[in-house]
Motif scaffolding. Sequence first.
Motif, PDB file in Angstrom:
ATOM      1  N   THR A  66      -0.602  11.069   1.886  1.00  0.00           N
ATOM      2  CA  THR A  66      -1.309  10.409   2.591  1.00  0.00           C
ATOM      3  C   THR A  66      -3.036  10.295   1.465  1.00  0.00           C
ATOM      4  O   THR A  66      -3.005  11.206   1.034  1.00  0.00           O
ATOM      5  N   ARG A  67      -3.753   9.418   1.238  1.00  0.00           N
ATOM      6  CA  ARG A  67      -4.410   9.389   0.518  1.00  0.00           C
ATOM      7  C   ARG A  67      -6.038   9.943   0.548  1.00  0.00           C
ATOM      8  O   ARG A  67      -6.371  10.410   0.292  1.00  0.00           O
ATOM      9  N   ASP A 114       0.700  -1.214  -0.082  1.00  0.00           N
ATOM     10  CA  ASP A 114       0.024   0.068   0.409  1.00  0.00           C
ATOM     11  C   ASP A 114       0.826   1.191   0.166  1.00  0.00           C
ATOM     12  O   ASP A 114       0.744   2.051   0.338  1.00  0.00           O
ATOM     13  N   PHE A 131      -2.606   7.861  -6.710  1.00  0.00           N
ATOM     14  CA  PHE A 131      -3.182   7.442  -5.886  1.00  0.00           C
ATOM     15  C   PHE A 131      -4.482   7.360  -6.838  1.00  0.00           C
ATOM     16  O   PHE A 131      -5.362   6.178  -6.432  1.00  0.00           O
ATOM     17  N   ASN A 150      -1.914   3.684  -0.184  1.00  0.00           N
ATOM     18  CA  ASN A 150      -1.923   4.464   0.425  1.00  0.00           C
ATOM     19  C   ASN A 150      -1.366   6.011   1.073  1.00  0.00           C
ATOM     20  O   ASN A 150      -1.618   6.691   1.485  1.00  0.00           O
TER      21      ASN A 150
END
Length: 194
Positions: free
Chosen positions: A143-144, A90, A116, A123
């Motif tokens: 970050t996502r 991830d 993304f 993530n």
Amino acid sequence: MRVKRDIVEPPTEATLWGGRVHEAMEYRIKDGTALPEGMSQWEGLATKIANMAGEKFCEVEMALDENFQPAPWGKAWTRGIADLLIVNGDKAVNLDYKTGKRKLTHQLMLYAGYTFAIYPQVNTVVTGFVWMRDKKIDKETFTRDQVPIIWQTFIPKVRKLESAYERDAWPARPSGLCKGWCPVKTCEFYKDKR
Ligand code: SF4
């Protein structure tokens, strides 16, 4: 150059060198091909990158539609090529080799947005400029949950461009480039180098 596309910037020593460096790094990371003469100073950097964990993809075309979903390259609303993308579960690393002067731009954020959208399992994305002259990497981590912020950063610029398209208004903006560096030699502000 960008709208009418009636002026093409001719290659320069710097752009040709940049192309050779990108190609050498691609084959070094992808196949382990030794860096050619004149580039061996980057062996340490290349080894460090080659040893990073994860699946490596070179020269990855990343294209999205206006809903920020993956799209074919030729129908993209926004697109870019990642010099090196490393996907490890991830997490992903998205690197761009730079042979020019060290400066930061929003490109790192944009490429995180692409990553993304195209890799839903990812993530966390670390994006980085690899400054070849300085042998340094400037990194940013995304970050996502930052995806909305990423696109909100670019939308105002897109709206300005759309407005310029609608009005067909592209006023000249004189800068240091006018002094012999700009390829638009027909511009009223263009002056030859002294
Ligand atoms: S000469 Fe200067 S003002 Fe004209 S297009 Fe080039 S950069 Fe813009």
